[in-house]
Design a protein around this motif. Sequence first.
Motif, PDB file in Angstrom:
ATOM      1  N   SER A  37       0.819  -1.218   0.000  1.00 36.66           N
ATOM      2  CA  SER A  37       0.000   0.000   0.000  1.00 36.66           C
ATOM      3  C   SER A  37       0.849   1.263   0.000  1.00 36.66           C
ATOM      4  O   SER A  37       0.519   2.238  -0.662  1.00 36.66           O
ATOM      5  CB  SER A  37      -0.887   0.046   1.248  1.00 36.66           C
ATOM      6  N   GLY A  40      -0.569   5.028  -0.452  1.00 36.85           N
ATOM      7  CA  GLY A  40      -1.863   5.019  -1.119  1.00 36.85           C
ATOM      8  C   GLY A  40      -1.899   5.547  -2.531  1.00 36.85           C
ATOM      9  O   GLY A  40      -2.991   5.685  -3.091  1.00 36.85           O
ATOM     10  N   ALA A  43      -3.605   3.080  -4.779  1.00 37.33           N
ATOM     11  CA  ALA A  43      -5.016   2.932  -4.400  1.00 37.33           C
ATOM     12  C   ALA A  43      -5.888   4.005  -5.032  1.00 37.33           C
ATOM     13  O   ALA A  43      -7.082   3.786  -5.264  1.00 37.33           O
ATOM     14  CB  ALA A  43      -5.161   2.962  -2.884  1.00 37.33           C
ATOM     15  N   GLY A  47      -8.717   1.930  -6.518  1.00 39.94           N
ATOM     16  CA  GLY A  47      -9.951   2.026  -5.740  1.00 39.94           C
ATOM     17  C   GLY A  47     -11.156   2.454  -6.554  1.00 39.94           C
ATOM     18  O   GLY A  47     -12.185   1.752  -6.577  1.00 39.94           O
ATOM     19  N   ARG A  51     -14.486   0.211  -7.610  1.00 36.33           N
ATOM     20  CA  ARG A  51     -15.851   0.697  -7.325  1.00 36.33           C
ATOM     21  C   ARG A  51     -16.712   0.663  -8.592  1.00 36.33           C
ATOM     22  O   ARG A  51     -17.866   0.233  -8.567  1.00 36.33           O
ATOM     23  CB  ARG A  51     -15.777   2.121  -6.773  1.00 36.33           C
ATOM     24  N   LEU A  57     -11.293  -2.785  -3.381  1.00 33.95           N
ATOM     25  CA  LEU A  57      -9.858  -3.010  -3.360  1.00 33.95           C
ATOM     26  C   LEU A  57      -9.430  -3.311  -1.934  1.00 33.95           C
ATOM     27  O   LEU A  57      -9.713  -2.535  -1.020  1.00 33.95           O
ATOM     28  CB  LEU A  57      -9.114  -1.766  -3.852  1.00 33.95           C
ATOM     29  N   TYR A  58      -8.762  -4.447  -1.743  1.00 34.84           N
ATOM     30  CA  TYR A  58      -8.059  -4.718  -0.493  1.00 34.84           C
ATOM     31  C   TYR A  58      -6.613  -4.287  -0.693  1.00 34.84           C
ATOM     32  O   TYR A  58      -5.974  -4.721  -1.648  1.00 34.84           O
ATOM     33  CB  TYR A  58      -8.095  -6.213  -0.146  1.00 34.84           C
ATOM     34  N   THR A  59      -6.123  -3.418   0.185  1.00 35.64           N
ATOM     35  CA  THR A  59      -4.746  -2.959   0.054  1.00 35.64           C
ATOM     36  C   THR A  59      -3.956  -3.453   1.263  1.00 35.64           C
ATOM     37  O   THR A  59      -4.228  -3.087   2.404  1.00 35.64           O
ATOM     38  CB  THR A  59      -4.679  -1.427  -0.137  1.00 35.64           C
ATOM     39  N   LEU A  98      -6.718   7.872   1.696  1.00 32.14           N
ATOM     40  CA  LEU A  98      -8.047   7.306   1.438  1.00 32.14           C
ATOM     41  C   LEU A  98      -9.149   8.276   1.846  1.00 32.14           C
ATOM     42  O   LEU A  98     -10.168   8.403   1.152  1.00 32.14           O
ATOM     43  CB  LEU A  98      -8.214   5.976   2.176  1.00 32.14           C
ATOM     44  N   LEU A 103     -12.189   7.518  -0.678  1.00 30.49           N
ATOM     45  CA  LEU A 103     -12.137   6.106  -1.056  1.00 30.49           C
ATOM     46  C   LEU A 103     -12.431   5.147   0.089  1.00 30.49           C
ATOM     47  O   LEU A 103     -12.265   3.931  -0.066  1.00 30.49           O
ATOM     48  CB  LEU A 103     -10.750   5.780  -1.628  1.00 30.49           C
ATOM     49  N   CYS A 106     -14.576   2.050  -0.733  1.00 28.37           N
ATOM     50  CA  CYS A 106     -14.207   1.027  -1.708  1.00 28.37           C
ATOM     51  C   CYS A 106     -12.787   0.496  -1.539  1.00 28.37           C
ATOM     52  O   CYS A 106     -12.383  -0.403  -2.274  1.00 28.37           O
ATOM     53  CB  CYS A 106     -14.379   1.556  -3.136  1.00 28.37           C
ATOM     54  N   VAL A 107     -12.036   1.036  -0.587  1.00 30.43           N
ATOM     55  CA  VAL A 107     -10.673   0.557  -0.328  1.00 30.43           C
ATOM     56  C   VAL A 107     -10.587   0.104   1.129  1.00 30.43           C
ATOM     57  O   VAL A 107     -10.871   0.873   2.040  1.00 30.43           O
ATOM     58  CB  VAL A 107      -9.611   1.631  -0.610  1.00 30.43           C
TER      59      VAL A 107
END
Length: 201
Positions: A37, A40, A43, A47, A51, A57-59, A98, A103, A106-107
Amino acid sequence: MLDPATVKGFLDPVEGEALAALAREAGRLGPVLEIGSYCGKSALYLGPAAREAGSVLYTLDHHRGSEEHQAGEEYHDPELFNAELGAVETLPALRETLFRGGLEDCVIPVVGRSAIVAAHWTTPLGMVFIDGGHSMDAALADYEGWTGRIVAGGILAIHDVFPDPADGGRPPYEIWKLAVASGLYDTVNRVGTLEVLRRRA
């Protein structure tokens, strides 16, 4: 959208846009996972694309910095070093990114060591983006831990792949070679230092 150029990181914008396009497609098959990550930057591309695909998204990061981020190393950043702990600490920077980027819906940050998380992971993934530690042990753990989680038709993307040793470190290139030789993937394309493969049915 928060400008990725304002966030610490090492991802070229052209690579970022390529990742976003991949996540828009592969996110329809399952969630997207990025390994590494940092603060970010990636991301911000992945991200919103996840969406749009109706996914997340898994970070994943332990947030103590890769080998090259440690004190005295080439990419050490004093602003990301917690002197009281005597350790790199990047999680607050990620969470700020984020929040500022809108985000948080969705992250999903996952804090831990890649191999440990992978050993307990059960959710099939539409895309895995490997951009974690660049030692051979770290890169191999990322590949071996997560390659089996990608669904048929899903994407494996590996960052910082340098075929010429004069250009950069070898471990991302070595795991890319493993993926190609495995028979599990078809090569898709290369964008900058980003190699893209698709999981066979």
